[in-house]
Design a protein around this motif. Structure first.
Motif, PDB file in Angstrom:
ATOM      1  N   PRO A  40      49.633  45.885  34.977  1.00 26.25           N
ATOM      2  CA  PRO A  40      50.548  44.746  34.899  1.00 26.25           C
ATOM      3  C   PRO A  40      51.639  44.813  35.970  1.00 26.25           C
ATOM      4  O   PRO A  40      52.296  45.846  36.133  1.00 26.25           O
ATOM      5  CB  PRO A  40      51.160  44.860  33.509  1.00 26.25           C
ATOM      6  CG  PRO A  40      50.264  45.758  32.748  1.00 26.25           C
ATOM      7  CD  PRO A  40      49.619  46.663  33.742  1.00 26.25           C
ATOM      8  N   LEU A  71      43.732  39.511  40.576  1.00 29.04           N
ATOM      9  CA  LEU A  71      44.900  40.195  40.017  1.00 29.04           C
ATOM     10  C   LEU A  71      44.590  41.673  39.825  1.00 29.04           C
ATOM     11  O   LEU A  71      43.475  42.044  39.458  1.00 29.04           O
ATOM     12  CB  LEU A  71      45.293  39.579  38.671  1.00 29.04           C
ATOM     13  CG  LEU A  71      45.876  38.175  38.715  1.00 29.04           C
ATOM     14  CD1 LEU A  71      46.001  37.616  37.300  1.00 29.04           C
ATOM     15  CD2 LEU A  71      47.229  38.193  39.408  1.00 29.04           C
ATOM     16  N   ALA A  73      53.702  34.464  26.238  1.00 25.04           N
ATOM     17  CA  ALA A  73      53.600  34.111  27.653  1.00 25.04           C
ATOM     18  C   ALA A  73      54.503  32.927  27.958  1.00 25.04           C
ATOM     19  O   ALA A  73      55.178  32.898  28.992  1.00 25.04           O
ATOM     20  CB  ALA A  73      52.153  33.796  28.013  1.00 25.04           C
ATOM     21  N   TYR A 120      40.141  25.392  32.257  1.00 25.44           N
ATOM     22  CA  TYR A 120      40.746  26.648  32.688  1.00 25.44           C
ATOM     23  C   TYR A 120      39.995  27.223  33.881  1.00 25.44           C
ATOM     24  O   TYR A 120      40.600  27.648  34.870  1.00 25.44           O
ATOM     25  CB  TYR A 120      40.772  27.642  31.522  1.00 25.44           C
ATOM     26  CG  TYR A 120      41.440  28.952  31.850  1.00 25.44           C
ATOM     27  CD1 TYR A 120      42.824  29.053  31.946  1.00 25.44           C
ATOM     28  CD2 TYR A 120      40.681  30.106  32.074  1.00 25.44           C
ATOM     29  CE1 TYR A 120      43.440  30.253  32.243  1.00 25.44           C
ATOM     30  CE2 TYR A 120      41.292  31.315  32.374  1.00 25.44           C
ATOM     31  CZ  TYR A 120      42.667  31.383  32.458  1.00 25.44           C
ATOM     32  OH  TYR A 120      43.274  32.580  32.759  1.00 25.44           O
ATOM     33  N   HIS A 179      51.267  43.551  29.554  1.00 22.35           N
ATOM     34  CA  HIS A 179      50.361  43.713  28.430  1.00 22.35           C
ATOM     35  C   HIS A 179      51.054  43.122  27.207  1.00 22.35           C
ATOM     36  O   HIS A 179      52.190  43.485  26.903  1.00 22.35           O
ATOM     37  CB  HIS A 179      50.066  45.189  28.164  1.00 22.35           C
ATOM     38  CG  HIS A 179      49.144  45.791  29.147  1.00 22.35           C
ATOM     39  ND1 HIS A 179      49.132  47.139  29.427  1.00 22.35           N
ATOM     40  CD2 HIS A 179      48.176  45.244  29.922  1.00 22.35           C
ATOM     41  CE1 HIS A 179      48.201  47.390  30.328  1.00 22.35           C
ATOM     42  NE2 HIS A 179      47.609  46.248  30.645  1.00 22.35           N
ATOM     43  N   LYS A 185      53.215  35.435  33.235  1.00 23.60           N
ATOM     44  CA  LYS A 185      51.963  34.888  33.767  1.00 23.60           C
ATOM     45  C   LYS A 185      50.864  35.941  33.650  1.00 23.60           C
ATOM     46  O   LYS A 185      51.141  37.126  33.469  1.00 23.60           O
ATOM     47  CB  LYS A 185      52.157  34.509  35.235  1.00 23.60           C
ATOM     48  CG  LYS A 185      53.192  33.430  35.462  1.00 23.60           C
ATOM     49  CD  LYS A 185      53.266  33.092  36.953  1.00 23.60           C
ATOM     50  CE  LYS A 185      54.594  32.476  37.270  1.00 23.60           C
ATOM     51  NZ  LYS A 185      55.436  33.291  38.104  1.00 23.60           N
ATOM     52  N   GLU A 186      49.618  35.497  33.798  1.00 23.29           N
ATOM     53  CA  GLU A 186      48.516  36.444  33.817  1.00 23.29           C
ATOM     54  C   GLU A 186      48.800  37.511  34.868  1.00 23.29           C
ATOM     55  O   GLU A 186      49.263  37.227  35.961  1.00 23.29           O
ATOM     56  CB  GLU A 186      47.184  35.751  34.171  1.00 23.29           C
ATOM     57  CG  GLU A 186      46.633  34.910  33.050  1.00 23.29           C
ATOM     58  CD  GLU A 186      46.648  33.431  33.390  1.00 23.29           C
ATOM     59  OE1 GLU A 186      47.587  32.988  34.075  1.00 23.29           O
ATOM     60  OE2 GLU A 186      45.721  32.731  32.962  1.00 23.29           O
ATOM     61  N   GLY A 187      48.534  38.741  34.494  1.00 23.43           N
ATOM     62  CA  GLY A 187      48.743  39.852  35.409  1.00 23.43           C
ATOM     63  C   GLY A 187      50.126  40.475  35.333  1.00 23.43           C
ATOM     64  O   GLY A 187      50.361  41.524  35.921  1.00 23.43           O
ATOM     65  N   ASP A 188      51.060  39.853  34.592  1.00 19.13           N
ATOM     66  CA  ASP A 188      52.433  40.355  34.533  1.00 19.13           C
ATOM     67  C   ASP A 188      52.644  41.486  33.535  1.00 19.13           C
ATOM     68  O   ASP A 188      53.394  42.420  33.807  1.00 19.13           O
ATOM     69  CB  ASP A 188      53.414  39.234  34.163  1.00 19.13           C
ATOM     70  CG  ASP A 188      53.770  38.331  35.319  1.00 19.13           C
ATOM     71  OD1 ASP A 188      53.400  38.643  36.467  1.00 19.13           O
ATOM     72  OD2 ASP A 188      54.423  37.295  35.062  1.00 19.13           O
ATOM     73  N   LYS A 204      43.017  34.122  40.405  1.00 18.54           N
ATOM     74  CA  LYS A 204      43.397  35.060  39.348  1.00 18.54           C
ATOM     75  C   LYS A 204      42.411  36.209  39.217  1.00 18.54           C
ATOM     76  O   LYS A 204      42.755  37.266  38.691  1.00 18.54           O
ATOM     77  CB  LYS A 204      43.543  34.336  38.007  1.00 18.54           C
ATOM     78  CG  LYS A 204      44.722  33.394  37.978  1.00 18.54           C
ATOM     79  CD  LYS A 204      44.775  32.637  36.670  1.00 18.54           C
ATOM     80  CE  LYS A 204      45.815  31.552  36.752  1.00 18.54           C
ATOM     81  NZ  LYS A 204      45.734  30.636  35.617  1.00 18.54           N
TER      82      LYS A 204
END
Length: 171
Positions: free
Chosen positions: A29, A25, A46, A15, A57, A52-55, A22
């Motif tokens: 969100p 970010l 997800a 990862y 909570h 995606k990450e950041g989109d 990332k």
């Protein structure tokens, strides 16, 4: 079997290698979305919502019960700008299989004679439910009528099918 945490650093390496930018970010969100869902390990919101990450909570608890998450919902909306809430419960949920009294008995039996444990566990409502669709509708109604949730917030309710991966809107 050794504890899972002993493998975390090793499991994290791929990862980290693909982490990219990332770290840049934004804290709020991007989709201004909150997903309240169950902690069931079979659910990957997800993946099934293409988040995606950041989109968004994603707030999880046993059953995905919204009223248990008021503190997080307030922080998400008032401090981090989220403006939509989706409640997602799922088929074959464990919350359909017991009552609070069942859990009270299990915990008290495991700590026989411990009055402090008995008193503490009896004070907990485990917020179980008997009807899946109705539980989603109750959560949505509760959120829409909760004065601490921004009144203009779109709130929707969904059921995720653990056998097919499909989501269906019920509220």
């Amino acid at each position: 079997m050794s504890p899972q945490h002993t493998e975390f650093v090793k499991l994290n390496e791929p990862y980290v290698a693909s982490f990219g930018d990332k770290g840049n970010l934004a804290l709020p969100p991007a989709k201004k979305l909150i997903v309240v869902t169950c902690m069931d390990a079979r659910l990957d919101p997800a993946a099934f919502l293409q988040i995606k990450e950041g989109d968004a909570h994603v707030i999880r608890n046993a059953g995905g019960v919204a009223r248990e998450e008021l503190r997080s919902l307030i922080i998400s909306q008032r401090l981090l700008g989220t403006r939509e809430i989706a409640v997602i419960h799922h088929t074959d949920c464990g919350m359909l299989t017991f009552t609070s009294n069942d859990v009270h008995s299990i915990v008290k039996d495991a700590a026989k004679g411990n009055a402090d444990v008995a008193k503490r566990v009896e004070a907990i409502d485990f917020l179980e439910f008997k009807d899946l669709e109705e539980s989603v509708k109750e959560d949505v109604a509760w959120l829409k009528n909760q004065p601490l949730i921004l009144p203009e917030t779109p709130v929707s309710g969904w059921i995720f099918d653990v056998k097919t991966g499909k989501v269906s809107q019920v509220a």
